[in-house]
Design a protein around this motif. Structure first.
Motif, PDB file in Angstrom:
ATOM      1  N   SER A 291       7.019  -3.671  -6.835  1.00 25.11           N
ATOM      2  CA  SER A 291       7.208  -3.350  -8.157  1.00 25.11           C
ATOM      3  C   SER A 291       6.469  -4.512  -9.020  1.00 25.11           C
ATOM      4  N   ALA A 292       5.921  -5.586  -8.243  1.00 27.49           N
ATOM      5  CA  ALA A 292       5.184  -6.537  -9.173  1.00 27.49           C
ATOM      6  C   ALA A 292       3.697  -6.394  -9.134  1.00 27.49           C
ATOM      7  N   ILE A 293       3.032  -5.488  -8.452  1.00 22.79           N
ATOM      8  CA  ILE A 293       1.723  -5.341  -8.291  1.00 22.79           C
ATOM      9  C   ILE A 293       1.196  -3.959  -8.624  1.00 22.79           C
ATOM     10  N   ALA A 294      -0.014  -4.060  -9.545  1.00 16.87           N
ATOM     11  CA  ALA A 294      -0.560  -2.800 -10.217  1.00 16.87           C
ATOM     12  C   ALA A 294      -0.838  -1.782  -9.134  1.00 16.87           C
ATOM     13  N   SER A 300      -5.057  -2.391  -1.725  1.00 17.22           N
ATOM     14  CA  SER A 300      -5.589  -3.730  -1.023  1.00 17.22           C
ATOM     15  C   SER A 300      -4.562  -4.645  -0.900  1.00 17.22           C
ATOM     16  N   GLU A 301      -3.504  -4.831  -1.419  1.00 12.96           N
ATOM     17  CA  GLU A 301      -2.557  -5.933  -1.151  1.00 12.96           C
ATOM     18  C   GLU A 301      -2.116  -5.715   0.128  1.00 12.96           C
ATOM     19  N   LEU A 302      -1.682  -4.399   0.407  1.00 19.07           N
ATOM     20  CA  LEU A 302      -0.947  -3.971   1.717  1.00 19.07           C
ATOM     21  C   LEU A 302      -1.878  -4.164   3.019  1.00 19.07           C
ATOM     22  N   PHE A 303      -3.025  -3.455   2.871  1.00 15.24           N
ATOM     23  CA  PHE A 303      -3.559  -3.040   3.916  1.00 15.24           C
ATOM     24  C   PHE A 303      -5.032  -4.055   4.082  1.00 15.24           C
ATOM     25  N   GLY A 304      -5.320  -4.789   3.005  1.00  9.36           N
ATOM     26  CA  GLY A 304      -6.591  -5.594   2.803  1.00  9.36           C
ATOM     27  C   GLY A 304      -7.700  -4.593   2.428  1.00  9.36           C
ATOM     28  N   HIS A 305      -8.954  -5.285   2.385  1.00  9.60           N
ATOM     29  CA  HIS A 305     -10.237  -4.536   1.910  1.00  9.60           C
ATOM     30  C   HIS A 305     -11.463  -5.098   2.670  1.00  9.60           C
ATOM     31  N   GLU A 306     -12.420  -4.378   2.690  1.00 12.49           N
ATOM     32  CA  GLU A 306     -13.933  -4.929   3.278  1.00 12.49           C
ATOM     33  C   GLU A 306     -14.592  -5.299   1.896  1.00 12.49           C
ATOM     34  N   LYS A 307     -15.531  -6.165   2.156  1.00 16.31           N
ATOM     35  CA  LYS A 307     -16.518  -6.768   1.069  1.00 16.31           C
ATOM     36  C   LYS A 307     -17.199  -5.368   0.540  1.00 16.31           C
ATOM     37  N   GLU A 333      11.668  -3.913  -3.210  1.00 17.02           N
ATOM     38  CA  GLU A 333      11.568  -2.934  -3.929  1.00 17.02           C
ATOM     39  C   GLU A 333      10.809  -1.674  -3.303  1.00 17.02           C
ATOM     40  N   ILE A 334      10.850  -1.389  -2.329  1.00 17.18           N
ATOM     41  CA  ILE A 334      10.121  -0.425  -1.496  1.00 17.18           C
ATOM     42  C   ILE A 334      10.158   0.899  -2.167  1.00 17.18           C
ATOM     43  N   GLY A 335      11.282   1.294  -3.029  1.00 14.73           N
ATOM     44  CA  GLY A 335      11.334   2.444  -3.953  1.00 14.73           C
ATOM     45  C   GLY A 335      10.286   2.535  -4.895  1.00 14.73           C
ATOM     46  N   GLU A 336       9.482   1.258  -5.336  1.00 14.85           N
ATOM     47  CA  GLU A 336       8.375   1.276  -6.335  1.00 14.85           C
ATOM     48  C   GLU A 336       7.048   1.583  -5.596  1.00 14.85           C
ATOM     49  N   LEU A 337       7.054   1.807  -4.425  1.00 17.34           N
ATOM     50  CA  LEU A 337       5.831   1.830  -3.742  1.00 17.34           C
ATOM     51  C   LEU A 337       5.212   3.491  -4.098  1.00 17.34           C
ATOM     52  N   PRO A 338       4.002   3.332  -4.535  1.00 19.78           N
ATOM     53  CA  PRO A 338       3.564   4.870  -4.775  1.00 19.78           C
ATOM     54  C   PRO A 338       3.532   5.868  -3.697  1.00 19.78           C
ATOM     55  N   ILE A 339       3.860   7.186  -4.126  1.00 21.39           N
ATOM     56  CA  ILE A 339       4.010   8.208  -3.165  1.00 21.39           C
ATOM     57  C   ILE A 339       2.729   8.271  -2.227  1.00 21.39           C
ATOM     58  N   GLU A 340       1.547   8.127  -2.745  1.00 21.23           N
ATOM     59  CA  GLU A 340       0.234   8.212  -2.142  1.00 21.23           C
ATOM     60  C   GLU A 340       0.140   7.159  -0.987  1.00 21.23           C
ATOM     61  N   LEU A 341       0.584   6.003  -1.158  1.00 21.87           N
ATOM     62  CA  LEU A 341       0.642   5.118   0.009  1.00 21.87           C
ATOM     63  C   LEU A 341       1.697   5.181   0.952  1.00 21.87           C
ATOM     64  N   GLN A 342       2.502   5.796   0.852  1.00 22.66           N
ATOM     65  CA  GLN A 342       3.938   6.022   1.479  1.00 22.66           C
ATOM     66  C   GLN A 342       3.352   6.508   3.117  1.00 22.66           C
ATOM     67  N   ALA A 343       2.565   7.788   2.835  1.00 21.43           N
ATOM     68  CA  ALA A 343       1.963   8.442   4.132  1.00 21.43           C
ATOM     69  C   ALA A 343       1.199   7.282   5.097  1.00 21.43           C
ATOM     70  N   LYS A 344       0.396   6.435   4.433  1.00 23.26           N
ATOM     71  CA  LYS A 344      -0.593   5.528   5.051  1.00 23.26           C
ATOM     72  C   LYS A 344       0.571   4.495   5.855  1.00 23.26           C
ATOM     73  N   LEU A 345       1.539   3.935   4.955  1.00 24.72           N
ATOM     74  CA  LEU A 345       2.376   3.005   5.533  1.00 24.72           C
ATOM     75  C   LEU A 345       3.342   3.762   6.661  1.00 24.72           C
ATOM     76  N   LEU A 346       3.591   4.807   6.702  1.00 22.67           N
ATOM     77  CA  LEU A 346       4.269   5.705   7.888  1.00 22.67           C
ATOM     78  C   LEU A 346       3.528   5.548   9.083  1.00 22.67           C
ATOM     79  N   ARG A 347       2.213   5.631   8.931  1.00 24.50           N
ATOM     80  CA  ARG A 347       1.293   5.457  10.157  1.00 24.50           C
ATOM     81  C   ARG A 347       1.285   4.047  10.771  1.00 24.50           C
ATOM     82  N   VAL A 348       1.487   3.246   9.921  1.00 25.46           N
ATOM     83  CA  VAL A 348       1.531   1.903  10.482  1.00 25.46           C
ATOM     84  C   VAL A 348       2.964   1.502  11.086  1.00 25.46           C
ATOM     85  N   VAL A 349       4.022   2.134  10.507  1.00 22.74           N
ATOM     86  CA  VAL A 349       5.147   2.069  11.071  1.00 22.74           C
ATOM     87  C   VAL A 349       5.330   2.719  12.430  1.00 22.74           C
TER      88      VAL A 349
END
Length: 550
Positions: A291-294, A300-307, A333-349
């Motif tokens: 909930s504290a990250i735009a 980027s905060e969750l997965f990281g990024h390339e240069k 506050e996982i309930g605030e995770l944007p819906i578009e990122l939830q599928a990507k997180l599911l793949r990691v889990v």
């Protein structure tokens, strides 16, 4: 660890560790340090760590007095003071146990005050507490002399590899208490300096290995009967003791775990306990507040990024998932995770595959997932704001934290814990009967976090050795919000609090549209604008940088 020492009229009132990336100071309940001073803004300033130093940033828009100068931003230096109305906060970059922080020009007065008059009291207790833990300090009575070390036979035995067998000696010498090093391997420190022999005033702290050592004029009060502790979580409530057993069982597994509870109940403490009790304790514990990250930065905060992955990505960066490899990732506050990122997180889990933003290939990580939320996720699923498949993957094990109002017996225990942790060394302040009754009658809508803030505010308000009811101050706006959410009985609120709750609720329902809100409340728009300003609700219902439709 750096800290702020708060003073009022030259009297030290409280010490607050700067143990996070950001600490806010202000009059409002949501501030990390609550200062009960009308001349202080609701959020006056923030102290932030930039990786090498602490910076103070003004949040009031009116500048903050630091070292006597009004500033918008300044790097804090050793001993510099921040003016907060009738209060002053002095910055120290040294660990709390290694020095006595004082106001400029008052070093001699504060260091020697306990040795004036007749010298040391007849009864003297020596206490030792290991840094980073909240376990009760070891305590022994001092008659004339005592040896401190890791060997059997020492009067104060500190079993740790960095403590020598016979490390140091404490001796009464007339009206003084003298600490001597006995040729230890790692040394004895007083005020951050390695010493061979030095006076140790009451309340001043020395360091031996990971332990802080200090002297007190009376024996510390024993913890309440029936109290229990698990990795820094304190309770005297039977329900919580059963919860401790559940936490210990969950920790021994690798199952993804979801922690549910209202804001301020201590969900992150439970997550940290699960990590420390697990087989991954030697790995990293990485917290990420969703909930504290735009929204645009969350991936980027969750997965990281390339240069070069996006504007401003001047270098490659690991995300929280990679940082938590072989450890635990805590998604608060996982309930605030944007819906578009939830599928990507599911793949990691499911597969343990992480693909940085801008990367062509995925890498594997071994992460234990612990998440927390104050939201009701099944309801979020029905409203299509949370994926059902991700919910079932993350909530394999579930822990429900009861709110503080359902375990009122913990209030005095936690109060004593916070006051003992925040009060100046050697200072003892008890609750009057009227103050105890006031604490017991409160509904605690902000839970343990609110209790800590009330204790901080009381320490800044009192000037004696007893907390009176006038020192116990609650935030009216927090009570109104709690009533609106159905947490406490509205009959216990003032008309002003109920009105504020109604205005806030309508503004959120209508997305900050003031014209529509005025119509629904059946008041003039000018009256609504006045209420919004009076209650500090100008931004209520707005998202990001949106402006209200007029």
């Amino acid at each position: 660890m750096a800290h702020l020492v708060f003073y009022r009229r030259g009297q030290e009132l409280m010490r607050v560790a700067l143990d996070g990336a950001r600490t806010t100071v202000g009059r409002a309940e949501e501030a990390d340090v609550v200062v009960p001073e009308p001349n202080v803004a609701r959020l006056q300033a923030a102290i932030e760590w930039d990786g090498s130093r602490h910076l103070l940033r003004d949040l009031s828009g009116r500048k903050t007095l630091v070292g006597g100068n009004p500033v918008d931003q300044v790097a804090l230096e050793e001993g510099i003071d921040v003016a907060l109305g009738s209060f002053r906060a002095v910055y120290s970059s040294q660990p709390q146990g290694d020095e006595t922080a004082t106001l400029p020009g008052q070093v001699e007065t504060l260091v020697s005050q306990d040795l004036e008059g007749e010298g040391l009291p007849r009864e003297l207790w020596i206490l030792a507490q290991e840094g980073g833990t909240s376990r009760p300090p070891l305590q022994v009575a001092l008659a004339q002399a005592i040896e401190v070390g890791s060997a059997e036979g020492c009067g104060l035995r500190l079993a740790h590899p960095t403590v020598s067998g016979r490390h140091a000696r404490l001796v009464r010498q007339g009206g003084r208490l003298v600490l001597s090093d006995l040729g230890s391997t790692n040394g004895t420190l007083v005020q951050g300096l390695r010493i061979y022999e030095a006076e140790l005033p009451l309340g001043a702290r020395a360091r031996i290995g990971p332990f802080e050592i200090w002297a007190a004029a009376s024996r510390p009060a024993a913890r309440a009967a029936g109290a229990a502790e698990l990795e820094g979580i304190l309770t005297a409530d039977p329900t919580m003791r059963a919860l401790f057993a559940q936490i210990e069982r969950v920790a021994t597994t690798s199952a993804p775990t979801a922690i549910f509870g209202e804001t301020g109940t201590g969900k992150e403490l439970v997550a940290r306990a699960i990590h420390r009790l697990s087989r991954r304790a030697s790995g990293s514990f990485v917290p990420l507040n969703c909930s504290a990250i735009a929204r645009e930065l969350m991936e980027s905060e969750l997965f990281g990024h390339e240069k070069g992955a996006f504007t401003g990505a001047i270098a490659a960066r690991e995300g929280a998932l990679a940082e938590a490899d072989r450890g635990t990732l805590f998604l608060d506050e996982i309930g605030e995770l944007p819906i578009e990122l939830q599928a990507k997180l599911l793949r990691v889990v499911e597969l343990g595959e992480v693909k940085r933003v801008g990367a062509s290939r995925a890498t594997n990580v071994d992460v234990r997932f612990v998440c927390a939320t104050h939201r009701v996720l099944p309801e979020e699923i029905r409203n299509r704001r949370f994926r059902e498949d991700l919910y079932y993957r993350l909530a394999v094990a579930t822990i429900y934290l009861p709110p503080l109002r359902q375990r009122k017996g913990d209030v005095p225990l936690l109060w004593n814990h916070f006051v003992g942790k925040l009060a100046p060394p050697g200072q003892s302040i008890r609750l009057s009967d009227a103050a105890q009754a006031k604490l017991a009658a409160h509904a605690w809508p902000g839970n343990v976090r609110e209790l800590r803030n009330v204790a901080q505010r009381a320490l800044l308000s009192t000037s004696g050795t007893v907390f009176g009811p006038e020192d116990i101050q609650f935030d009216a706006s927090l009570g109104a919000r709690a009533a609106e959410e159905g947490l406490i009985d509205p009959r216990h609120l003032t008309l002003e609090q109920i009105e504020r709750a109604a205005v806030a609720s309508v503004m959120r329902q209508l997305g900050g549209n003031r014209r529509a809100a005025a119509r629904q409340l059946d008041i003039a728009k000018s009256t609504l604008l006045k209420k919004l300003s009076e209650y500090g609700l100008e931004r209520e219902g707005l998202q990001g940088e949106e402006t209200p439709e007029e």
